[in-house]
Design an enzyme around this catalytic site. Structure first.
Site, PDB file in Angstrom:
ATOM      1  N   LYS A 202     -32.784  17.384 -36.834  1.00 42.20           N
ATOM      2  CA  LYS A 202     -32.338  16.526 -37.931  1.00 42.20           C
ATOM      3  C   LYS A 202     -30.973  17.022 -38.409  1.00 42.20           C
ATOM      4  O   LYS A 202     -30.783  18.208 -38.663  1.00 42.20           O
ATOM      5  CB  LYS A 202     -33.347  16.582 -39.088  1.00 42.20           C
ATOM      6  CG  LYS A 202     -32.901  15.912 -40.389  1.00 42.20           C
ATOM      7  CD  LYS A 202     -32.871  14.396 -40.283  1.00 42.20           C
ATOM      8  CE  LYS A 202     -32.508  13.751 -41.626  1.00 42.20           C
ATOM      9  NZ  LYS A 202     -33.565  13.863 -42.649  1.00 42.20           N
ATOM     10  N   HIS A 243     -29.563  11.649 -40.793  1.00 39.22           N
ATOM     11  CA  HIS A 243     -29.425  10.996 -42.094  1.00 39.22           C
ATOM     12  C   HIS A 243     -28.031  10.400 -42.130  1.00 39.22           C
ATOM     13  O   HIS A 243     -27.032  11.128 -42.060  1.00 39.22           O
ATOM     14  CB  HIS A 243     -29.604  12.010 -43.228  1.00 39.22           C
ATOM     15  CG  HIS A 243     -29.167  11.470 -44.566  1.00 39.22           C
ATOM     16  ND1 HIS A 243     -30.053  10.935 -45.466  1.00 39.22           N
ATOM     17  CD2 HIS A 243     -27.933  11.368 -45.126  1.00 39.22           C
ATOM     18  CE1 HIS A 243     -29.384  10.528 -46.532  1.00 39.22           C
ATOM     19  NE2 HIS A 243     -28.090  10.776 -46.351  1.00 39.22           N
ATOM     20  N   HIS A 263     -32.036   5.552 -42.301  1.00 38.01           N
ATOM     21  CA  HIS A 263     -31.560   4.732 -43.417  1.00 38.01           C
ATOM     22  C   HIS A 263     -30.596   3.643 -42.942  1.00 38.01           C
ATOM     23  O   HIS A 263     -30.933   2.466 -43.019  1.00 38.01           O
ATOM     24  CB  HIS A 263     -30.926   5.575 -44.531  1.00 38.01           C
ATOM     25  CG  HIS A 263     -31.693   6.803 -44.884  1.00 38.01           C
ATOM     26  ND1 HIS A 263     -33.023   6.759 -45.267  1.00 38.01           N
ATOM     27  CD2 HIS A 263     -31.347   8.117 -44.876  1.00 38.01           C
ATOM     28  CE1 HIS A 263     -33.449   7.995 -45.490  1.00 38.01           C
ATOM     29  NE2 HIS A 263     -32.454   8.831 -45.258  1.00 38.01           N
ATOM     30  N   ASP A 331     -39.611   8.181 -45.603  1.00 38.25           N
ATOM     31  CA  ASP A 331     -38.905   9.209 -46.360  1.00 38.25           C
ATOM     32  C   ASP A 331     -39.789   9.787 -47.465  1.00 38.25           C
ATOM     33  O   ASP A 331     -39.283  10.287 -48.475  1.00 38.25           O
ATOM     34  CB  ASP A 331     -37.600   8.686 -46.948  1.00 38.25           C
ATOM     35  CG  ASP A 331     -36.556   9.784 -47.142  1.00 38.25           C
ATOM     36  OD1 ASP A 331     -36.770  10.905 -46.645  1.00 38.25           O
ATOM     37  OD2 ASP A 331     -35.525   9.535 -47.797  1.00 38.25           O
TER      38      ASP A 331
END
Length: 418
Positions: A202, A243, A263, A331
């Site tokens: 991530k 992200h 997102h 999330d």
């Protein structure tokens, strides 16, 4: 691979209906023969005499659902203090995750990606430890795909000292804990997560709505740093999730080879088209734009949310219409653990059919994490099975009312009467 339990009697699951996810059809009745941790047969013509019958009545059998963005180490019980992320020590945080994992599993989500610790742990990968405990049967929880520590620059969106605007030198964090600047440090940070058990990487590629350090969506890592992160992960056979909210940052992340955008709130039509062309996944986390509580946030952050959230909803509708590969992700705890199915309702509200939303949480999610042993009710696959009342193809809201959960042939929830 999931562990085989002790030899046990076959289980015959019976219900009014079951969903063939690939065909998009409800089969009547629902009937599965489970042997050990696998589905032995779908609609068996005969059932062994020693099979244990579980008759669920007027229910629909579905594959276990998957949430591609959670953080089980945050939120959950007694998280009233806004300083909780920096007050819990690693032991308390791990125990917090035990409760959140159980709640998530009982909600019908049998697989999750835990996308990035961003807390001080002394270099311990707590989500890797949690995965081991689940796989060994020590705690009840979904299968976990752990990311270890999120890779983020100093002051980046997932630098935990940024959220509380800490003074300098409060709670120092190491490269091993994901705070990495420059090509050499990001390579080291990725290598450390991989060494200690991460199964996905991530990265924080852009600012977020709750970032104090700049406008929502501003790119935070250079293109060179993003390419280095991708290079390290891909050479180890791992995907990279970013992200990422701003259009330029999303486009640069895609060009760097990042596999999944989390997102994607402010993506342009051209960038969405690029995602379709490259096969880049999108984990939209779109329900949080409806349900996230920002009432305690600073006024400037509430203002950003009021601006970005409506634009994000429109972006996700465009992504769905264009055919971007959208996988379910919440999330959580941005929304509470155990309320994961809210994301399916939001995806339908944004333009998916109920079947598409279920696929986002089953077959598309399985494709994202490169597994072929789950996401469908088929012989030979893991016996990850849930049951909901009514017809989820007519009313996706049925997925909020999970009454039966089986994972790897073991029953974790069975509400026999209401």
């Amino acid at each position: 691979m999931p562990r085989q339990g002790k030899p046990q009697s076959p289980i015959h699951l019976r219900s009014a209906r079951m969903l063939d996810v690939n065909k998009g059809e409800l089969l009547e009745p629902g009937s599965l023969l489970v042997l050990g941790d696998r589905i032995a047969e779908v609609s068996p013509a005969s059932v062994p005499d020693d099979a244990v019958l579980i008759d669920l009545g007027d229910m629909t059998l579905l594959p276990g659902l998957m949430d591609m963005e959670v953080n089980l180490l945050l939120g959950g019980p007694d998280h009233r203090s806004p300083l909780n992320p920096v007050q819990d020590d690693p032991a308390v945080r791990t125990l917090r995750a035990v409760t959140n994992a159980r709640r998530t599993l009982r909600a019908g989500f049998t697989t999750v990606r835990n996308l990035g610790l961003f807390v001080q742990t002394g270099g311990l990968l707590l989500d890797v430890a949690m995965k081991k405990a689940v796989d060994l049967g020590w705690i009840d929880g979904p299968w976990v795909v752990p990311a270890g520590h999120a890779i983020t620059p100093t002051g980046g969106h997932l630098d935990p000292t940024m959220f509380q605007a800490f003074a300098p030198h409060i709670m120092p964090l190491t490269v091993e804990e994901g705070i990495a600047n420059g090509v050499a440090e990001v390579r080291k940070a990725v290598r450390y997560q991989i060494k200690h058990g991460a199964r996905v990487i991530k990265v924080c590629a852009s600012n977020g709505v709750m970032s104090h350090t700049g406008p929502a969506g501003a790119q935070q890592y250079s293109n060179e740093e993003l390419r280095a992160i991708v290079d390290e992960a891909h050479r180890a056979g791992l995907k990279v999730a970013a992200h990422c909210m701003g259009d330029d940052a999303i486009r640069n992340a895609i060009e760097a080879g990042i596999d999944c955008i989390e997102h994607g709130s402010l993506a342009s039509d051209e960038t969405l088209d690029l995602m379709v062309e490259r096969g880049t996944f999108l984990v939209a986390t779109t329900y949080l734009t409806d349900g996230m509580d920002v009432s305690r946030a600073a006024p400037e952050l509430r203002a950003k949310a009021a601006d970005v959230f409506p634009r994000s909803r429109a972006t996700i509708s465009k992504a769905i219409a264009k055919g971007v590969k959208v996988a379910c992700g919440t999330d959580a705890p941005a929304i509470p653990h155990g309320k994961n199915a809210k994301e399916l309702l939001a995806l339908v509200e944004r333009g998916m059919t109920p079947l598409q939303a279920i696929r986002a949480a089953t077959t598309v999610a399985a494709d994202l994490i490169d597994v072929t042993d789950r996401g469908r009710l088929e012989s030979g696959l893991l016996a990850d099975v849930i049951a909901v009342p009514g017809d989820p193809l007519a009313d996706i809201g049925a997925t909020e009312d999970v009454r039966f959960v089986m994972k790897a042939g073991r029953v974790f929830r069975h509400d026999e009467s209401r």
